[in-house]
Design an enzyme around this catalytic site. Structure first.
Site, PDB file in Angstrom:
ATOM      1  N   ASP A 184     -12.391   6.804 -18.049  1.00  0.00           N
ATOM      2  CA  ASP A 184     -11.746   7.107 -19.516  1.00  0.00           C
ATOM      3  C   ASP A 184     -11.707   5.995 -20.356  1.00  0.00           C
ATOM      4  O   ASP A 184     -12.511   5.198 -20.421  1.00  0.00           O
ATOM      5  CB  ASP A 184     -10.231   7.698 -19.087  1.00  0.00           C
ATOM      6  CG  ASP A 184      -9.781   8.797 -20.026  1.00  0.00           C
ATOM      7  OD1 ASP A 184      -9.497   8.556 -21.199  1.00  0.00           O
ATOM      8  OD2 ASP A 184      -9.659   9.947 -19.601  1.00  0.00           O
ATOM      9  N   HIS A 246      -5.497   7.823 -24.197  1.00  0.00           N
ATOM     10  CA  HIS A 246      -5.942   9.022 -23.473  1.00  0.00           C
ATOM     11  C   HIS A 246      -5.812   8.450 -21.764  1.00  0.00           C
ATOM     12  O   HIS A 246      -5.517   9.209 -21.138  1.00  0.00           O
ATOM     13  CB  HIS A 246      -7.468   9.321 -23.776  1.00  0.00           C
ATOM     14  CG  HIS A 246      -7.647  10.708 -23.256  1.00  0.00           C
ATOM     15  ND1 HIS A 246      -8.340  10.681 -22.116  1.00  0.00           N
ATOM     16  CD2 HIS A 246      -7.529  11.915 -23.728  1.00  0.00           C
ATOM     17  CE1 HIS A 246      -8.921  12.045 -21.748  1.00  0.00           C
ATOM     18  NE2 HIS A 246      -8.113  12.905 -22.477  1.00  0.00           N
ATOM     19  N   SER A 428      -8.265  17.867 -20.522  1.00  0.00           N
ATOM     20  CA  SER A 428      -8.201  16.483 -19.994  1.00  0.00           C
ATOM     21  C   SER A 428      -7.156  16.518 -19.102  1.00  0.00           C
ATOM     22  O   SER A 428      -6.913  15.574 -18.377  1.00  0.00           O
ATOM     23  CB  SER A 428      -7.901  15.639 -21.331  1.00  0.00           C
ATOM     24  OG  SER A 428      -9.382  15.419 -21.837  1.00  0.00           O
TER      25      SER A 428
END
Length: 607
Positions: A184, A246, A428
């Site tokens: 990520d 994220h 996600s």
């Protein structure tokens, strides 16, 4: 020709002392590269040459081959105007392919012409664009953890409709001893996560993307921020936006510290997270992600020390438009061969997941998103490639906090600021729930399951959707269920010396229908019926409701789609298998959802 990430659609930020609204942003996958005005420009190629060829052994030979192909494929005026493409060899990937960077970007037509010409070379195994992807977020007795925000905010861990039923699983396993790699944006320091984080690696080889001083890969996986100060910086129409952090949120979903009296909890809060940074400003390249998959799973990558903590599970909450390329598939195949289960987000474009990758790759667990009520999230990709669903949140449709998945975060607008907690939505957010449940299973199992067996167990133990999933938008076999997955993984094998062994199936009573069955595309329901000696006819049927199912029947064993005695595969839900003078014993009936189905009835009758 970019791939954009599968990130959260809306975010609401929670600090340590209060809850307050924050910025909102749309970071969804917006469609295949062809749909993006600036997305068709080709900067980098992945080319694999055959063993024994001059190009495989010699870098100058590779570059001469590219230049020669360009001279044949591109208009001379273009080549002259750009003084040649001036290809540069970036590196050789762990899968044996080469990354080639062009000094001048090509438009879509020129790029396709060049790749066709390269592919025509007998020395070439394959050539593909090195596309840029982006993350897919910023869209019984039971243990109840004492984390301060768990009860109010983390419906996704405990809700009986849309959650994963983690509390009933935590009495058995919290993931101890398992490593989950999170590929990520990297990770930021957070007191509710740090103790479960191993030292990872930054695989980004472009300083513009990484915001580091050089293109070199470096130890650690510090998230330097993926903010964009100006609109249009990544592609035509891309927004100016703050950093998403994220990776910190996704890592928190997997293994945020639990039962520690502060913050929130992760799915597998005794597991370890291996952060691998592959996304930064404007996303990340396929070539970097492919190498990261190899390294995270225990494979060797030139120039990077071997991974001392190979992951049993890899989570990739990222993707973009297009079908799975050979480079990514090769990396995934290698990871699976090494025993690593690969979990990926389906995507946030409300479209068929088969048109996005890595969701379209083989040997991965593809995860769609459901809301707090157990229904499909409006943004979730769908289709036959989706294996199962997990909480992704419904955003404002379900309110706050029920519309969001809540985990660790950082409140910095650009570079890292203070630790915080945030609510996000997106596939996600769904994928790391499945990765976390996979960690619970592998930790509890006496012998870790092979990736294929683990995928099948998670599908088979998924909880049926509590609300109707539209036939045209199936999101898998059901909602991942932590408690049911552990129960299945730890079930005692049948001992034929003590009891009659057979497949676990729902028994059918003669002439008594089972009504109200629902399932997604790919869902499988197994039934059994005991037929006495002297029976003249056996009729096994499905009917009613909406959708499309097929029936597979076998005597004395569980049928499969590939191996069965008889089948009925007409369009719709009306199927029948009739057997004249059936043999005595148990018959098994497998109902398979070719597409999602609702309100289905199954009946067995004999006379």
């Amino acid at each position: 020709m970019r791939i954009r990430a599968l990130s959260a659609m809306v975010m609401t930020v929670m600090g340590t002392a209060s809850v307050h609204a924050a910025h909102a942003g749309d970071l969804d996958v917006v469609g295949p590269p062809a749909a993006q005005a600036d997305g068709a420009r080709l900067h980098r190629l992945i080319v694999k040459y055959r063993d024994g060829s001059a190009e495989r052994r010699d870098v100058p030979a590779k570059l001469r081959a590219i230049e020669s192909a360009a001279a044949r494929a591109l208009p001379q005026r273009t080549v002259r105007a750009q003084a040649g493409l001036q290809p540069r060899h970036v590196r050789t990937l762990a899968i044996g392919a080469d990354v080639i960077r062009l000094a001048h970007a090509l438009d879509r037509a020129e790029g396709e012409a060049l790749m066709r010409e390269i592919a025509a070379d007998p020395a070439v195994v394959y050539v593909e664009a090195d596309l840029r992807l982006r993350h897919t977020g910023v869209v019984a007795p039971a243990l109840v953890p004492d984390d301060q925000y768990y009860d109010q905010y983390q419906w996704h861990l405990k809700d009986n409709d849309g959650g994963i039923r983690a509390p009933s699983a935590w009495d058995v396993s919290a993931g101890a001893g398992v490593v989950v790699a999170v590929l990520d944006t990297g990770i930021t320091a957070h007191p509710d996560l740090d103790d479960n984080v191993l030292e990872g690696y930054d695989f980004i080889t472009d300083s513009f993307v990484s915001r580091r001083e050089t293109d070199e890969r470096v130890p650690g996986a510090q998230d330097h921020g993926d903010w964009n100060p100006e609109a249009g910086e990544c592609y035509a129409g891309s927004p100016a936006q703050p950093s998403s952090w994220h990776g910190t949120h996704v890592a928190g979903t997997v293994a945020e510290l639990g039962n520690n009296g502060i913050g929130m909890a992760g799915v597998a809060f005794d597991a370890k997270v291996l952060p691998v940074r592959v996304l930064g400003r404007c996303g990340g390249y396929t070539s970097d992600i492919a190498d990261a998959v190899v390294w995270a799973s225990g494979g060797s990558v030139d120039g990077v020390p071997d991974n001392e903590n190979p992951a049993e599970v890899i989570n990739m909450s990222l993707g973009g438009g297009g079908s799975c390329g050979a480079a990514m598939q090769s990396a995934i195949d290698g990871a699976v061969a090494r025993g690593t289960t690969v979990v990926v987000a389906a995507g946030n474009s409300a479209a068929d997941a088969a048109d996005f990758y890595p969701a379209s790759c083989g040997s991965v667990i593809v995860v769609g998103a459901n809301r707090i009520n157990g229904g499909i999230a409006g943004y979730s990709n769908y289709g036959g490639t989706v294996d199962l669903s997990a909480p992704g949140g419904g955003g404002g449709v379900d309110g706050n906090p029920g519309g969001y998945v809540w985990q660790s975060w950082n409140d910095g607008e650009t570079s890292p600021g203070e630790p915080a907690y945030v609510g996000m939505t997106g596939t996600s957010m769904a994928a790391p729930h499945v990765a976390g449940v996979a960690a619970l299973v592998q930790s509890a199992a006496e012998t870790p399951l092979a990736p294929q067996a683990l995928e099948q167990l998670l599908r088979d133990s998924a909880r049926p959707f509590p609300v109707v999933i539209p036939t045209g938008t199936p999101i898998g076999a059901g909602i991942v269920d932590a408690a049911a997955a552990l129960e299945a993984a730890l079930a005692e094998p049948c001992d034929p010396e003590v009891e009659e062994c057979g497949p676990e199936a729902m028994p059918l009573v003669n002439r008594v229908p089972v009504n109200g069955l629902i399932g997604g595309g790919g869902a499988q329901l197994l039934f059994s019926i005991d037929v006495p000696a002297g029976t003249r006819s056996l009729n096994l049927r499905s009917y009613g409701g909406s959708g499309d199912v097929s029936l597979y029947v076998a005597h004395g064993r569980a049928p499969t789609v590939q191996v069965h005695d008889r089948a009925s595969t007409r369009p719709g839900n009306s199927e029948a298998v009739v057997i004249t003078n059936p043999a005595e014993g148990s018959y098994y009936l497998l109902v398979v959802g070719d597409y999602a189905f609702t309100n289905l009835s199954v009946l067995g009758l004999f006379q």
